[in-house]
Design a protein around this motif. Structure first.
Motif, PDB file in Angstrom:
ATOM      1  N   GLU A  75     -20.407 -19.790  -1.663  1.00  0.00           N
ATOM      2  CA  GLU A  75     -19.645 -19.716  -0.415  1.00  0.00           C
ATOM      3  C   GLU A  75     -18.471 -20.692  -0.384  1.00  0.00           C
ATOM      4  OE1 GLU A  75     -22.528 -20.522   2.602  1.00  0.00           O
ATOM      5  OE2 GLU A  75     -23.258 -18.447   2.661  1.00  0.00           O
ATOM      6  N   ARG A  76     -18.528 -21.713  -1.228  1.00  0.00           N
ATOM      7  CA  ARG A  76     -17.514 -22.767  -1.139  1.00  0.00           C
ATOM      8  C   ARG A  76     -17.301 -23.417  -2.499  1.00  0.00           C
ATOM      9  NH1 ARG A  76     -16.811 -26.961   3.634  1.00  0.00           N
ATOM     10  NH2 ARG A  76     -15.846 -28.732   2.600  1.00  0.00           N
ATOM     11  N   LEU A  77     -16.037 -23.634  -2.833  1.00  0.00           N
ATOM     12  CA  LEU A  77     -15.639 -24.415  -4.007  1.00  0.00           C
ATOM     13  C   LEU A  77     -14.849 -25.611  -3.495  1.00  0.00           C
ATOM     14  CD1 LEU A  77     -14.321 -21.529  -6.312  1.00  0.00           C
ATOM     15  CD2 LEU A  77     -16.551 -22.634  -6.440  1.00  0.00           C
ATOM     16  N   HIS A  78     -15.254 -26.797  -3.880  1.00  0.00           N
ATOM     17  CA  HIS A  78     -14.608 -28.008  -3.360  1.00  0.00           C
ATOM     18  C   HIS A  78     -14.117 -28.869  -4.516  1.00  0.00           C
ATOM     19  CE1 HIS A  78     -14.840 -31.623  -0.333  1.00  0.00           C
ATOM     20  NE2 HIS A  78     -13.669 -31.504  -0.933  1.00  0.00           N
ATOM     21  N   PHE A  79     -12.786 -28.935  -4.681  1.00  0.00           N
ATOM     22  CA  PHE A  79     -12.174 -29.816  -5.668  1.00  0.00           C
ATOM     23  C   PHE A  79     -11.943 -31.166  -4.988  1.00  0.00           C
ATOM     24  CE2 PHE A  79     -11.026 -25.570  -7.049  1.00  0.00           C
ATOM     25  CZ  PHE A  79     -11.236 -25.623  -8.410  1.00  0.00           C
ATOM     26  N   ARG A  80     -12.732 -32.156  -5.386  1.00  0.00           N
ATOM     27  CA  ARG A  80     -12.639 -33.459  -4.738  1.00  0.00           C
ATOM     28  C   ARG A  80     -11.542 -34.308  -5.363  1.00  0.00           C
ATOM     29  NH1 ARG A  80     -18.705 -35.278  -2.858  1.00  0.00           N
ATOM     30  NH2 ARG A  80     -19.220 -33.304  -1.796  1.00  0.00           N
ATOM     31  N   ARG A  81     -11.160 -35.349  -4.642  1.00  0.00           N
ATOM     32  CA  ARG A  81     -10.030 -36.175  -5.077  1.00  0.00           C
ATOM     33  C   ARG A  81     -10.307 -36.922  -6.379  1.00  0.00           C
ATOM     34  NH1 ARG A  81      -7.452 -38.940   0.388  1.00  0.00           N
ATOM     35  NH2 ARG A  81      -7.017 -37.001   1.502  1.00  0.00           N
ATOM     36  N   ASN A  82     -11.582 -37.161  -6.676  1.00  0.00           N
ATOM     37  CA  ASN A  82     -11.907 -37.865  -7.916  1.00  0.00           C
ATOM     38  C   ASN A  82     -11.950 -36.931  -9.118  1.00  0.00           C
ATOM     39  OD1 ASN A  82     -14.230 -36.450  -7.331  1.00  0.00           O
ATOM     40  ND2 ASN A  82     -15.624 -38.130  -7.830  1.00  0.00           N
ATOM     41  N   GLY A  83     -11.645 -35.622  -8.912  1.00  0.00           N
ATOM     42  CA  GLY A  83     -11.632 -34.661 -10.005  1.00  0.00           C
ATOM     43  C   GLY A  83     -12.897 -33.852 -10.142  1.00  0.00           C
ATOM     44  N   PHE A 122     -20.529 -29.622 -10.225  1.00  0.00           N
ATOM     45  CA  PHE A 122     -20.078 -29.094 -11.511  1.00  0.00           C
ATOM     46  C   PHE A 122     -19.433 -30.168 -12.372  1.00  0.00           C
ATOM     47  CE2 PHE A 122     -19.209 -24.517 -12.922  1.00  0.00           C
ATOM     48  CZ  PHE A 122     -20.526 -24.161 -12.711  1.00  0.00           C
ATOM     49  N   GLY A 123     -19.011 -31.243 -11.728  1.00  0.00           N
ATOM     50  CA  GLY A 123     -18.386 -32.318 -12.494  1.00  0.00           C
ATOM     51  C   GLY A 123     -16.904 -32.072 -12.743  1.00  0.00           C
ATOM     52  N   PRO A 124     -16.330 -32.733 -13.756  1.00  0.00           N
ATOM     53  CA  PRO A 124     -14.886 -32.624 -14.008  1.00  0.00           C
ATOM     54  C   PRO A 124     -14.501 -31.273 -14.601  1.00  0.00           C
ATOM     55  CG  PRO A 124     -15.941 -33.900 -15.736  1.00  0.00           C
ATOM     56  CD  PRO A 124     -17.009 -33.645 -14.704  1.00  0.00           C
ATOM     57  N   ILE A 125     -13.240 -30.947 -14.463  1.00  0.00           N
ATOM     58  CA  ILE A 125     -12.704 -29.717 -15.053  1.00  0.00           C
ATOM     59  C   ILE A 125     -12.356 -30.018 -16.507  1.00  0.00           C
ATOM     60  CG2 ILE A 125     -10.967 -27.914 -14.846  1.00  0.00           C
ATOM     61  CD1 ILE A 125     -12.904 -28.197 -12.478  1.00  0.00           C
ATOM     62  N   ASP A 126     -13.248 -29.621 -17.403  1.00  0.00           N
ATOM     63  CA  ASP A 126     -13.040 -29.927 -18.806  1.00  0.00           C
ATOM     64  C   ASP A 126     -13.535 -28.777 -19.679  1.00  0.00           C
ATOM     65  OD1 ASP A 126     -15.814 -30.147 -18.778  1.00  0.00           O
ATOM     66  OD2 ASP A 126     -15.809 -32.334 -18.716  1.00  0.00           O
ATOM     67  N   SER A 127     -13.705 -29.044 -20.958  1.00  0.00           N
ATOM     68  CA  SER A 127     -14.062 -27.990 -21.914  1.00  0.00           C
ATOM     69  C   SER A 127     -15.479 -27.460 -21.729  1.00  0.00           C
ATOM     70  CB  SER A 127     -13.900 -28.516 -23.345  1.00  0.00           C
ATOM     71  OG  SER A 127     -14.741 -29.642 -23.566  1.00  0.00           O
ATOM     72  N   GLN A 128     -16.302 -28.123 -20.917  1.00  0.00           N
ATOM     73  CA  GLN A 128     -17.684 -27.690 -20.722  1.00  0.00           C
ATOM     74  C   GLN A 128     -17.845 -26.765 -19.508  1.00  0.00           C
ATOM     75  OE1 GLN A 128     -20.977 -30.381 -22.015  1.00  0.00           O
ATOM     76  NE2 GLN A 128     -19.573 -31.994 -21.352  1.00  0.00           N
TER      77      GLN A 128
END
Length: 220
Positions: A140-148, A162-168
């Protein structure tokens, strides 16, 4: 060009010729040689939720050819601007659609998914997520936080880090898909616990306060 009939429109399902002419700010009579196709293309992109816009002039016969396709809003979205919080929408590629653009769309259905913290650099990530998020998770929601960090909210699983936006990212999607199909427990509706998939090789169900503690200062 003497009138609207000399404007030929193609591929524009959802937009009438009159609507396109108005959005392009065209008035007749119009000197075809003085018309700048790039300017018209840019004006249409700002006014309408459209993609793949092409504008060409034809001298014999004198015509203006406009080809475009309507962009469909697949999620509501919020982003921070110098003027404050702004609400809008995004399409399947993660591209921003303003509320004014969406108001001119023929598809008025309101998407259920909400994207918080949208930034242009997240568009490729959003395009991937929109294609691969498991339907069973009912996100229902995707939240990109300021810390990445990226957080998801699922009524079936509860909060998911989900953690950081990276290769995983793709590996985390595999784990999310597995959890969505096999988790038989209750969702963590009290927000006291959260799934942590930041390390997809070792997913955990942990106290949310512990997961968020490291980034609490940067998120506010």
């Amino acid at each position: 060009l003497r009138g609207p009939n000399q404007v030929q429109v193609s591929g524009a399902w959802g937009f009438s010729r009159a609507q396109i002419i108005q959005a392009a700010d065209l008035s007749f009579p119009l000197q075809l040689l003085e018309l700048d196709p790039v300017r018209v293309q840019g004006t249409l992109a700002k006014q309408l939720p459209a993609e793949q816009i092409q504008v060409q002039r034809s001298m014999l016969p004198a015509q203006l050819h406009i080809s475009l396709k309507q962009r469909q809003a697949v999620a509501k979205a919020q982003r921070r601007t110098p003027g404050g919080l702004e609400s809008g929408f995004i399409d399947r590629t993660g591209t921003w659609i303003t509320r004014e653009q969406q108001a001119k769309s023929t598809n008025k259905s309101a998407p259920k998914l909400l994207v918080v913290g949208w930034q242009k650099r997240y568009a490729p990530t959003l395009e991937l997520l929109l294609k691969q998020l498991p339907a069973q998770a009912q996100i229902e929601r995707l939240h990109f936080r300021r810390n990445g960090d990226l957080w998801l909210l699922s009524p079936k699983l509860g909060p998911v880090r989900f953690g950081p936006i990276d290769s995983q990212l793709s590996r985390r999607l595999d784990v999310l898909n597995h959890l969505s199909r096999n988790w038989q427990g209750k969702p963590t509706a009290d927000a006291a616990r959260a799934w942590d998939l930041s390390n997809p090789e070792q997913p955990e169900l942990v106290l949310k306060a512990v997961v968020s503690k490291k980034s609490s200062a940067s998120e506010n």
